[in-house]
Design a protein around this motif. Structure first.
Motif, PDB file in Angstrom:
ATOM      1  N   ILE A 389      44.499  52.866  46.646  1.00 13.17           N
ATOM      2  CA  ILE A 389      45.886  53.138  47.054  1.00 13.17           C
ATOM      3  C   ILE A 389      46.106  52.920  48.548  1.00 13.17           C
ATOM      4  CG2 ILE A 389      45.613  55.611  47.526  1.00 13.17           C
ATOM      5  CD1 ILE A 389      48.322  55.975  46.043  1.00 13.17           C
ATOM      6  N   ALA A 390      45.051  53.096  49.357  1.00 13.31           N
ATOM      7  CA  ALA A 390      45.196  52.910  50.802  1.00 13.31           C
ATOM      8  C   ALA A 390      44.809  51.513  51.259  1.00 13.31           C
ATOM      9  CB  ALA A 390      44.350  53.953  51.546  1.00 13.31           C
ATOM     10  N   SER A 391      44.486  50.646  50.320  1.00 12.34           N
ATOM     11  CA  SER A 391      44.037  49.301  50.673  1.00 12.34           C
ATOM     12  C   SER A 391      45.157  48.286  50.480  1.00 12.34           C
ATOM     13  CB  SER A 391      42.841  48.899  49.803  1.00 12.34           C
ATOM     14  OG  SER A 391      43.264  48.649  48.477  1.00 12.34           O
ATOM     15  N   PRO A 392      45.040  47.104  51.078  1.00 14.97           N
ATOM     16  CA  PRO A 392      46.068  46.073  50.896  1.00 14.97           C
ATOM     17  C   PRO A 392      46.187  45.584  49.452  1.00 14.97           C
ATOM     18  CG  PRO A 392      44.686  45.598  52.813  1.00 14.97           C
ATOM     19  CD  PRO A 392      44.021  46.712  52.067  1.00 14.97           C
ATOM     20  N   LYS A 393      45.174  45.877  48.634  1.00 21.64           N
ATOM     21  CA  LYS A 393      45.199  45.433  47.242  1.00 21.64           C
ATOM     22  C   LYS A 393      46.204  46.214  46.402  1.00 21.64           C
ATOM     23  CE  LYS A 393      40.291  44.117  47.144  1.00 21.64           C
ATOM     24  NZ  LYS A 393      38.990  44.350  46.472  1.00 21.64           N
ATOM     25  N   PHE A 394      46.595  47.409  46.873  1.00 19.03           N
ATOM     26  CA  PHE A 394      47.438  48.271  46.046  1.00 19.03           C
ATOM     27  C   PHE A 394      48.854  47.721  45.917  1.00 19.03           C
ATOM     28  CE2 PHE A 394      50.607  51.685  45.786  1.00 19.03           C
ATOM     29  CZ  PHE A 394      50.278  52.201  44.540  1.00 19.03           C
ATOM     30  N   LYS A 395      49.358  47.745  44.693  1.00 18.14           N
ATOM     31  CA  LYS A 395      50.734  47.416  44.378  1.00 18.14           C
ATOM     32  C   LYS A 395      51.288  48.535  43.494  1.00 18.14           C
ATOM     33  CE  LYS A 395      50.164  43.269  46.170  1.00 18.14           C
ATOM     34  NZ  LYS A 395      50.745  42.925  47.479  1.00 18.14           N
ATOM     35  N   PRO A 396      52.544  48.936  43.683  1.00 23.32           N
ATOM     36  CA  PRO A 396      53.108  49.975  42.823  1.00 23.32           C
ATOM     37  C   PRO A 396      53.008  49.642  41.341  1.00 23.32           C
ATOM     38  CG  PRO A 396      54.535  49.631  44.705  1.00 23.32           C
ATOM     39  CD  PRO A 396      53.468  48.565  44.771  1.00 23.32           C
ATOM     40  N   GLU A 397      53.031  48.345  41.014  1.00 26.25           N
ATOM     41  CA  GLU A 397      52.948  47.938  39.606  1.00 26.25           C
ATOM     42  C   GLU A 397      51.614  48.320  38.971  1.00 26.25           C
ATOM     43  OE1 GLU A 397      56.235  46.271  41.431  1.00 26.25           O
ATOM     44  OE2 GLU A 397      54.151  45.982  42.079  1.00 26.25           O
ATOM     45  N   MET A 398      50.619  48.617  39.791  1.00 22.84           N
ATOM     46  CA  MET A 398      49.319  49.041  39.250  1.00 22.84           C
ATOM     47  C   MET A 398      49.405  50.403  38.574  1.00 22.84           C
ATOM     48  SD  MET A 398      46.908  47.820  42.456  1.00 22.84           S
ATOM     49  CE  MET A 398      45.384  48.427  41.722  1.00 22.84           C
ATOM     50  N   LEU A 399      50.505  51.119  38.781  1.00 20.04           N
ATOM     51  CA  LEU A 399      50.683  52.438  38.183  1.00 20.04           C
ATOM     52  C   LEU A 399      51.222  52.366  36.762  1.00 20.04           C
ATOM     53  CD1 LEU A 399      52.369  54.078  41.296  1.00 20.04           C
ATOM     54  CD2 LEU A 399      50.090  54.634  40.426  1.00 20.04           C
ATOM     55  N   LEU A 400      51.616  51.188  36.302  1.00 23.00           N
ATOM     56  CA  LEU A 400      52.321  51.072  35.030  1.00 23.00           C
ATOM     57  C   LEU A 400      51.465  50.962  33.771  1.00 23.00           C
ATOM     58  CD1 LEU A 400      55.316  48.770  36.055  1.00 23.00           C
ATOM     59  CD2 LEU A 400      55.393  51.185  35.440  1.00 23.00           C
ATOM     60  N   PRO A 401      50.192  50.521  33.808  1.00 21.92           N
ATOM     61  CA  PRO A 401      49.445  50.359  32.550  1.00 21.92           C
ATOM     62  C   PRO A 401      49.439  51.559  31.603  1.00 21.92           C
ATOM     63  CG  PRO A 401      48.265  49.247  34.293  1.00 21.92           C
ATOM     64  CD  PRO A 401      49.436  49.935  34.943  1.00 21.92           C
ATOM     65  N   PRO A 402      49.345  52.827  32.065  1.00 22.13           N
ATOM     66  CA  PRO A 402      49.424  53.932  31.094  1.00 22.13           C
ATOM     67  C   PRO A 402      50.734  53.940  30.311  1.00 22.13           C
ATOM     68  CG  PRO A 402      48.541  54.726  33.169  1.00 22.13           C
ATOM     69  CD  PRO A 402      49.029  53.332  33.420  1.00 22.13           C
ATOM     70  N   ALA A 403      51.797  53.383  30.911  1.00 16.06           N
ATOM     71  CA  ALA A 403      53.077  53.323  30.206  1.00 16.06           C
ATOM     72  C   ALA A 403      53.009  52.397  29.003  1.00 16.06           C
ATOM     73  CB  ALA A 403      54.181  52.862  31.160  1.00 16.06           C
ATOM     74  N   PHE A 404      52.062  51.456  28.997  1.00  9.37           N
ATOM     75  CA  PHE A 404      51.913  50.585  27.831  1.00  9.37           C
ATOM     76  C   PHE A 404      51.593  51.424  26.598  1.00  9.37           C
ATOM     77  CE2 PHE A 404      50.123  47.142  30.895  1.00  9.37           C
ATOM     78  CZ  PHE A 404      51.372  47.022  31.482  1.00  9.37           C
ATOM     79  N   ALA A 405      50.685  52.396  26.769  1.00 11.20           N
ATOM     80  CA  ALA A 405      50.348  53.281  25.651  1.00 11.20           C
ATOM     81  C   ALA A 405      51.542  54.133  25.261  1.00 11.20           C
ATOM     82  CB  ALA A 405      49.161  54.172  26.032  1.00 11.20           C
ATOM     83  N   GLY A 406      52.297  54.584  26.261  1.00  5.27           N
ATOM     84  CA  GLY A 406      53.442  55.436  25.977  1.00  5.27           C
ATOM     85  C   GLY A 406      54.536  54.733  25.212  1.00  5.27           C
ATOM     86  N   CYS A 407      54.848  53.488  25.589  1.00  8.56           N
ATOM     87  CA  CYS A 407      55.947  52.797  24.913  1.00  8.56           C
ATOM     88  C   CYS A 407      55.587  52.423  23.479  1.00  8.56           C
ATOM     89  CB  CYS A 407      56.370  51.566  25.712  1.00  8.56           C
ATOM     90  SG  CYS A 407      55.123  50.275  25.846  1.00  8.56           S
ATOM     91  N   ILE A 408      54.299  52.376  23.162  1.00  7.81           N
ATOM     92  CA  ILE A 408      53.866  52.147  21.775  1.00  7.81           C
ATOM     93  C   ILE A 408      53.790  53.470  21.008  1.00  7.81           C
ATOM     94  CG2 ILE A 408      51.928  51.365  20.346  1.00  7.81           C
ATOM     95  CD1 ILE A 408      51.338  49.291  22.550  1.00  7.81           C
ATOM     96  N   ALA A 409      53.417  54.543  21.713  1.00 12.75           N
ATOM     97  CA  ALA A 409      53.277  55.853  21.062  1.00 12.75           C
ATOM     98  C   ALA A 409      54.618  56.379  20.545  1.00 12.75           C
ATOM     99  CB  ALA A 409      52.654  56.858  22.031  1.00 12.75           C
ATOM    100  N   PHE A 410      55.718  56.090  21.241  1.00 11.61           N
ATOM    101  CA  PHE A 410      57.022  56.602  20.816  1.00 11.61           C
ATOM    102  C   PHE A 410      57.436  56.085  19.438  1.00 11.61           C
ATOM    103  CE2 PHE A 410      57.880  57.603  25.387  1.00 11.61           C
ATOM    104  CZ  PHE A 410      58.136  58.952  25.198  1.00 11.61           C
ATOM    105  N   PRO A 411      57.520  54.773  19.216  1.00 11.74           N
ATOM    106  CA  PRO A 411      57.901  54.318  17.871  1.00 11.74           C
ATOM    107  C   PRO A 411      56.878  54.698  16.819  1.00 11.74           C
ATOM    108  CG  PRO A 411      57.272  52.456  19.273  1.00 11.74           C
ATOM    109  CD  PRO A 411      57.384  53.641  20.161  1.00 11.74           C
ATOM    110  N   LEU A 412      55.578  54.718  17.176  1.00  9.73           N
ATOM    111  CA  LEU A 412      54.553  55.150  16.218  1.00  9.73           C
ATOM    112  C   LEU A 412      54.834  56.565  15.746  1.00  9.73           C
ATOM    113  CD1 LEU A 412      51.846  54.799  14.748  1.00  9.73           C
ATOM    114  CD2 LEU A 412      50.709  55.552  16.858  1.00  9.73           C
TER     115      LEU A 412
END
Length: 530
Positions: A389-412
């Motif tokens: 998070i403190a390095s130049p490699k960090f992008k806010p979009e890196m926080l989104l992968p857990p949402a992949f599980a969430g958006c599938i869990a809802f319709p399931l």
């Protein structure tokens, strides 16, 4: 402890009553300290010479948060005490977030009693839930921008709106008719709302980015627990004590938080702290050229500029594609959550013949799913995000992968629950299905909140306010047609339709994960440095 108490409502009252002789600031004890807290500002050549002034800044030894964080890194014991005060401040945000949100759903088991007392229909009784939700959706659109104004700050808004919230509950619990009841439900939602959005800003005031991710997850999880535990508690209270006692329960909780806030909630807004420091130093030194950054910035602002600050939550919501898309998605899911809750009495009351107390307990399935998902999400943040998070490699979009599980869990969840809810299938099966909703809430909502906070760090409170508005709009509207919806389509088909709607939004998080960085670069408000 004195430095912590000083900026609380109690501390400010003591200073006012003693004419600033008690709980004095360090700069009042040693007026020469102001030299450590100032720096020269170089005016532009075309500026008038009178613009040449000194301004108070947050340069060392003072860090963001002032008295709350004004400690030496080498003094371990002082640092430990500072951390404890921060956690005390956070705990008030957590409990209040839970208390305000539980106020929406705890009332639902008492709807039958309200219908009898006031002689109203099922739809009108449901307005008690909807209007409260409308109130706490609209409130942050005003309170959050106000809390970002340096002259006002956060703590006073938190405390005084909560006091009004508690007082207005008298109008709800003792309402003589349905019109009075609904008006006061709307007002209480409005005045109880600041913590629902501005709580995220308070967290950002006190912690570094890596810690912000953890505490926003916990803060939002308390908000999720409110609607889950509301029906459980209300299910046991309403049949015995009546609908009004569902109001008194969370009012007592919020009253206790208000008392705690009076004594123990310091000001966390760095801009407000520095503004007040500059004001004190001008009085102590007689040097009217001492100004804070916010005062210098505000010097040339017009009335229109101030109006735009108050409208910031609206403009960010509808002018930023990332914010609008995430608000629309989370708002839809919040609406699905509320309409889905209305199917529980039909499934567990009419199909499985549970009494009203046991109907409340079925919400524990969502809690179990949330309880499993939350630690996993925090571990993911610890090992995948914190190291970079403190390095130049960090992008806010890196926080989104857990949402992949969430958006599938809802319709399931919705398909599982809808088609397993029948007499030929044991009642545990639909309850297991509800657990996936808990997984979805934790992984998707927290990922979205963290993503928005990291993408718009300087307008976090206003961004969260817009999100609260969308969630409240959907949460208020959907329950009004829920019973008719499920009676017309049936539990299976109705949940399948909701599941299909949820599936339509699955691509949203994947698109932002891939293209969110490019979208942020085109924005005037989002971060461009990562």
């Amino acid at each position: 402890m004195e430095s912590f108490i000083r900026t609380t409502v109690f501390g400010q009252a003591v200073r006012l009553a003693s004419r600033n002789r008690l709980l004095r600031y360090p700069d009042e004890l040693d007026p020469s300290l102001w030299k450590k807290w100032t720096e020269k500002t170089e005016p532009a050549p075309e500026q008038n010479a009178e613009k040449q002034e000194k301004h108070v800044s947050s340069t060392p030894p003072v860090t963001k948060g002032d008295d709350l964080n004004c400690i030496s890194a080498g003094e371990e014991k002082v640092l430990l005490v500072g951390c404890k005060w921060k956690l005390l401040t956070l705990s008030q945000m957590f409990v209040l977030n839970f208390g305000i949100y539980i106020g929406s759903s705890i009332y639902v088991p008492g709807e039958a009693g309200l219908m009898t007392d006031f002689g109203v229909s099922e739809t009108v009784a449901t307005l008690g839930l909807s209007m409260y939700t409308v109130g706490y959706g609209l409130g942050p659109m005003l309170w959050s921008p106000l809390s970002e104004i340096p002259v006002i700050g956060r703590s006073s808004i938190f405390f005084w709106t909560l006091v009004v919230f508690v007082i207005l509950q008298l109008g709800v619990g003792f309402a003589p008719n349905i019109a009075t009841f609904l008006v006061f439900r709307t007002l209480t939602g409005f005045f109880g709302s600041p913590c629902l959005a501005t709580g995220g800003g308070t967290i950002a005031d006190m912690y570094a980015p890596a810690q912000i991710l953890f505490y926003i997850c916990i803060w939002s999880s308390f908000g999720v627990l409110g609607p889950i535990f509301g029906p459980i508690i209300g299910g046991y209270i309403a049949p015995v004590k009546g609908w009004s006692w569902t109001i008194w329960i969370f009012t007592w909780l919020c009253s206790a938080v208000a008392i705690a806030m009076f004594f123990l909630l310091p000001e966390t807004s760095g801009a407000n702290i520095l503004h007040n420091r500059a004001k004190r130093l001008r009085k102590i030194t007689g040097n009217n050229r001492l100004r804070s950054h916010s005062e210098i910035d505000a010097a040339d602002r017009t009335l229109g500029d101030h109006a735009r600050v108050l409208a910031r939550a609206f403009t960010l919501t509808f002018s930023e594609p990332i914010v609008f898309l995430m608000d629309l998605y989370t708002g839809l899911l919040y609406g699905v959550l509320f309409i889905w809750f209305e199917s529980f009495p039909m499934v567990f009351g009419e199909i499985y013949r549970f009494d009203i107390e046991k109907q409340g307990l079925v919400f524990l399935g969502i809690f179990v799913g949330s309880f499993i998902a939350a630690p996993l999400l925090l571990l993911w943040i610890q090992y995948r995000i914190v190291p970079v998070i403190a390095s130049p490699k960090f992008k806010p979009e890196m926080l989104l992968p857990p949402a992949f599980a969430g958006c599938i869990a809802f319709p399931l969840c919705l398909f599982w629950y809808g088609w397993s809810a029948r007499q030929s299938i044991h009642w545990i099966m639909p309850i297991i299905g509800t657990g996936f909703f808990g997984v979805g809430i934790v992984t998707l909502f927290n990922s979205v909140f963290n993503y928005l906070a990291m993408s718009y760090p300087f307008e976090a409170a206003s961004v969260f306010a817009g999100n609260a508005l969308f969630r409240a709009a959907f949460g208020a509207g959907f329950p009004l047609f829920a019973r008719t919806f499920f009676r017309k389509l049936g539990v299976g088909a109705g949940n399948s339709l909701l599941g299909g709607i949820a599936m339509c939004f699955i691509p949203a998080t994947f698109v932002l994960h891939r293209y969110g960085g490019k979208i942020r670069q085109m924005s005037q408000n989002a971060r461009h440095d990562v």
